[in-house]
Design a protein around this motif. Structure first.
Motif, short mmCIF file in Angstrom:
data_model
loop_
_atom_site.label_atom_id
_atom_site.label_comp_id
_atom_site.label_asym_id
_atom_site.label_seq_id
_atom_site.Cartn_x
_atom_site.Cartn_y
_atom_site.Cartn_z
N TYR A 47 -14.19 -0.56 -16.92
CA TYR A 47 -12.72 -0.54 -17.01
C TYR A 47 -12.11 0.39 -15.95
O TYR A 47 -11.03 0.11 -15.43
CB TYR A 47 -12.28 -0.11 -18.41
N GLN A 48 -12.80 1.48 -15.66
CA GLN A 48 -12.29 2.39 -14.62
C GLN A 48 -12.23 1.67 -13.27
O GLN A 48 -11.29 1.85 -12.50
CB GLN A 48 -13.18 3.63 -14.50
N HIS A 49 -13.25 0.87 -13.02
CA HIS A 49 -13.26 0.13 -11.75
C HIS A 49 -12.13 -0.91 -11.74
O HIS A 49 -11.42 -1.05 -10.73
CB HIS A 49 -14.61 -0.54 -11.53
N ASN A 51 -9.39 -0.65 -13.30
CA ASN A 51 -8.17 0.15 -13.16
C ASN A 51 -7.87 0.47 -11.69
O ASN A 51 -6.74 0.35 -11.22
CB ASN A 51 -8.32 1.45 -13.97
N SER A 52 -8.92 0.83 -10.96
CA SER A 52 -8.76 1.12 -9.52
C SER A 52 -8.36 -0.14 -8.75
O SER A 52 -7.55 -0.07 -7.82
CB SER A 52 -10.06 1.65 -8.94
N LEU A 53 -8.93 -1.26 -9.14
CA LEU A 53 -8.58 -2.51 -8.45
C LEU A 53 -7.12 -2.89 -8.72
O LEU A 53 -6.41 -3.32 -7.82
CB LEU A 53 -9.52 -3.64 -8.89
N LEU A 55 -4.81 -0.80 -9.32
CA LEU A 55 -4.00 0.15 -8.53
C LEU A 55 -3.91 -0.30 -7.08
O LEU A 55 -2.84 -0.21 -6.46
CB LEU A 55 -4.59 1.56 -8.63
N ASN A 56 -5.02 -0.79 -6.56
CA ASN A 56 -4.98 -1.29 -5.18
C ASN A 56 -4.00 -2.44 -5.03
O ASN A 56 -3.36 -2.59 -3.99
CB ASN A 56 -6.38 -1.72 -4.73
N LEU A 59 -0.65 -0.76 -4.82
CA LEU A 59 -0.45 -0.05 -3.55
C LEU A 59 -0.38 -1.00 -2.35
O LEU A 59 0.35 -0.76 -1.40
CB LEU A 59 -1.56 0.98 -3.34
N ASN A 60 -1.17 -2.05 -2.43
CA ASN A 60 -1.18 -3.01 -1.32
C ASN A 60 0.06 -3.88 -1.28
O ASN A 60 0.47 -4.34 -0.23
CB ASN A 60 -2.38 -3.95 -1.46
N ARG A 61 0.62 -4.13 -2.50
CA ARG A 61 1.74 -5.05 -2.63
C ARG A 61 1.40 -6.38 -1.94
O ARG A 61 2.11 -6.84 -1.03
CB ARG A 61 3.02 -4.46 -2.03
N MET A 74 0.43 -2.98 -13.43
CA MET A 74 0.84 -1.72 -14.07
C MET A 74 0.63 -1.80 -15.59
O MET A 74 0.10 -0.87 -16.20
CB MET A 74 2.31 -1.43 -13.72
N ARG A 77 -3.02 -1.59 -16.36
CA ARG A 77 -3.52 -0.20 -16.26
C ARG A 77 -3.21 0.59 -17.54
O ARG A 77 -4.03 1.36 -18.01
CB ARG A 77 -2.91 0.49 -15.04
N TYR B 78 -12.83 4.06 -2.13
CA TYR B 78 -13.59 3.78 -3.35
C TYR B 78 -13.85 2.27 -3.48
O TYR B 78 -15.00 1.86 -3.68
CB TYR B 78 -12.82 4.29 -4.57
N ASP B 148 -7.17 7.06 -14.84
CA ASP B 148 -8.25 7.22 -15.82
C ASP B 148 -9.16 8.42 -15.55
O ASP B 148 -10.15 8.60 -16.24
CB ASP B 148 -9.08 5.94 -15.88
#
Lengths: 87, 176
Positions: A47-49, A51-53, A55-56, A59-61, A74, A77, B78, B148
């Motif tokens: 899930y953390q991974h 979450n990062s994806l 977010l990307n 951020l990338n829009r 969002m 997340r 990452y 997180d």
């Protein structure tokens, strides 16, 4: 515990699927279902991974994902945080 | 006290009558001089404090921009490293990611603390803090909410941002 390569790929695929879901889809259920097949000890990392994806995506829009992508990422997340923090 | 001393001088030294007004004048002049020096020092101190506040403000505003970029880069690193699936390198980028998040959020919170304090009142009259920073701080709040990373004291990290946004959300007459 780190995920293996295949699990990273699965997380990426699940993120893509979730972003393409219709607007009124049940995001929480989709996220819960996304980790089926992942070992219990690795669910947090998985899930953390994701979450990062997500977010990307924010951020990338990325325009090709559509105007709803950012909002959905969002929301996803927020749900991931509640899933991670729920014992 | 002042009168008492003059009486003492008159009584014990049997001073001429013009001494008392002269002593009074000298005392008054000395008091004015002391007041003037204190006032000048206070003005100098205020100027130094104002300059210090401006420097802090400029640094913090730069920090937020730089730390936001670093944090974005950490996330890109990452996600690109996960494709190579190198466990050692991945551990490093995870640390880098958490650290970048912490630095970015805390620099924004410091700025919120400075803006929310009384220290800047009357110093930057042309700047509209709410207009400039409410969107930025709301974004930090959202990022913090959905991050997180397991960081001790994570909930306290954006205390000043939360306070400031709550204050800005109030109607104008309710604000300080």
């Amino acid at each position: 515990m780190l995920l293996n390569f295949q699990e990273f790929k699965t997380a990426a695929e699940q993120v893509e699927k979730i972003i393409l879901l219709p607007k009124n889809a049940d995001l929480k259920m989709a996220l819960i279902n996304s980790s089926i097949g992942i070992d219990k000890t690795k669910k947090r990392e998985f899930y953390q991974h994701m979450n990062s994806l997500f977010l990307n995506i924010i951020l990338n829009r990325l325009d090709e994902l559509g105007t709803q992508a950012e909002e959905k990422a969002m929301d996803a997340r927020k749900i991931i945080i509640s899933l991670i923090n729920t014992p | 006290m002042f009168q008492f001393c003059n009486e003492c001088i008159n009584h014990y030294t049997n001073a001429p009558s013009w001494i008392t007004p002269l002593a009074q004048s000298i005392s008054a002049f000395a008091a004015i001089f002391v007041f003037f020096v204190a006032w000048k020092n206070l003005r100098g101190l205020k100027r130094a404090q104002s300059l210090q506040a401006q420097m802090n403000l400029i640094n913090l505003e730069n920090d937020i921009v730089i730390n936001y970029t670093k944090w974005k880069l950490a996330y890109y690193n990452y996600t690109s490293e996960t494709e190579k699936a190198n466990p050692e390198k991945l551990q490093l980028v995870i640390i880098e990611k958490s650290s970048a998040f912490e630095v970015y959020v805390s620099s924004a919170d410091k700025l919120a603390a400075l803006i929310g304090s009384d220290f800047l009142i009357g110093q930057f009259e042309n700047r509209d803090w709410q207009n400039e920073y409410s969107v930025i701080f709301k974004k930090v709040q959202q990022i913090h909410l959905t991050e997180d990373s397991i960081i001790p004291g994570k909930d306290q990290m954006i205390r000043n941002i939360n306070q400031l946004l709550t204050m800005w959300a109030k109607p104008k007459d309710e604000k300080k």
